[in-house]
Design an enzyme around this catalytic site. Sequence first.
Site, short mmCIF file in Angstrom:
data_model
loop_
_atom_site.label_atom_id
_atom_site.label_comp_id
_atom_site.label_asym_id
_atom_site.label_seq_id
_atom_site.Cartn_x
_atom_site.Cartn_y
_atom_site.Cartn_z
NE ARG A 102 -3.51 2.06 2.94
CZ ARG A 102 -4.77 2.25 2.56
NH1 ARG A 102 -5.37 1.34 1.83
NH2 ARG A 102 -5.44 3.33 2.92
CG HIS A 129 -8.26 1.39 -3.34
ND1 HIS A 129 -7.72 0.23 -2.84
CD2 HIS A 129 -8.80 2.04 -2.27
CE1 HIS A 129 -7.92 0.17 -1.53
NE2 HIS A 129 -8.57 1.27 -1.17
CD GLN A 132 -13.15 0.02 -1.06
OE1 GLN A 132 -12.46 -0.03 -0.04
NE2 GLN A 132 -14.44 -0.30 -1.06
CG ASP A 219 -12.79 8.30 -1.68
OD1 ASP A 219 -12.79 8.25 -0.44
OD2 ASP A 219 -11.80 8.01 -2.38
CB CYS A 259 -13.57 3.29 -0.27
SG CYS A 259 -12.99 5.00 -0.37
NE ARG A 287 -10.42 -3.61 0.65
CZ ARG A 287 -9.63 -2.63 1.09
NH1 ARG A 287 -10.16 -1.50 1.50
NH2 ARG A 287 -8.32 -2.78 1.09
#
Length: 301
Positions: A102, A129, A132, A219, A259, A287
Amino acid sequence: MNHFLKLLDVSKEEIIEILNLADQLKYEKKNNIPHKRLEGKTLAMIFQKASTRTRVSFETGMYQLGGHALFLTSSELQIGRGEATEDTARVLSRYCDAIMIRTFEQQEVEDLAKYGSVPVINGLTDFSHPCQVMADLMTIREYKGSLEGLKLCFIGDTNNVANSLIVGCLKVGMQVSVAAPKGYYLDKEIAQFAKQYNNFTFTNNTIEAAKDADVIVTDVWASMGNEHEKEKRKKDFSGYQVNDAVMNVAKKDAIIQHCLPAHKEEEITTAIFEMHAKEIFDEAENRLHVQKAILVKLMNQ
């Protein structure tokens, strides 16, 4: 599929295969059916950016699959002191069976995959991402029964989440609309990809984008790395909120995905967030299941 770096690299068939496996693993977990498919295997997890969901879901997932996960921050690795990414990749490949990272630059993820000899998973970069969005697709399919033909509307920053949503949703046959303020344009590679599809629109108008949508996604206005622009972005994105006006033009049974973490009363009102909290936290749970499916697919080849 040797790595999971960005959805641009993954076919529709591979996306569906991962979602099906995630459904199976979720069923097994909910019914206490042991599924230690990665017994004795180790995942190295490199974190250059902080995380709640990514660390806990990958670490828990490896435990449930019978394997082990190592949590490594840049301050604890030689990579944080200037060791070349290719050398870190070659060393970790000698010890571990896969690497999850990450970080900021997509190129760092690509370099790990290029120089390492084990599968590499993108846990988030500034560009992409993918884990996600796989959880988003899993949750949408759970609520709607299928993906093809549904309309997804993303309202907010044209960031890594938007990039991956556009690619993932278009690949599985969904219609995608994106609403963002003037000055916030799509990444050139993503815009070029979306041009292949007739069912993609980009607009500055949230109501136009949300009309008849089955799924609304948003987001935070200032993602990790953009905190220094927080006040500017508050002004730029002030009209780009998921609120009653947006939901009134979406389909009556539209669901919401976020997310997390959410900044309530900025990108989404508190009332709308709480009304759709079950969907949002089902998405967070997924997830775990979808990343376990990615781990199994990559590490059991």
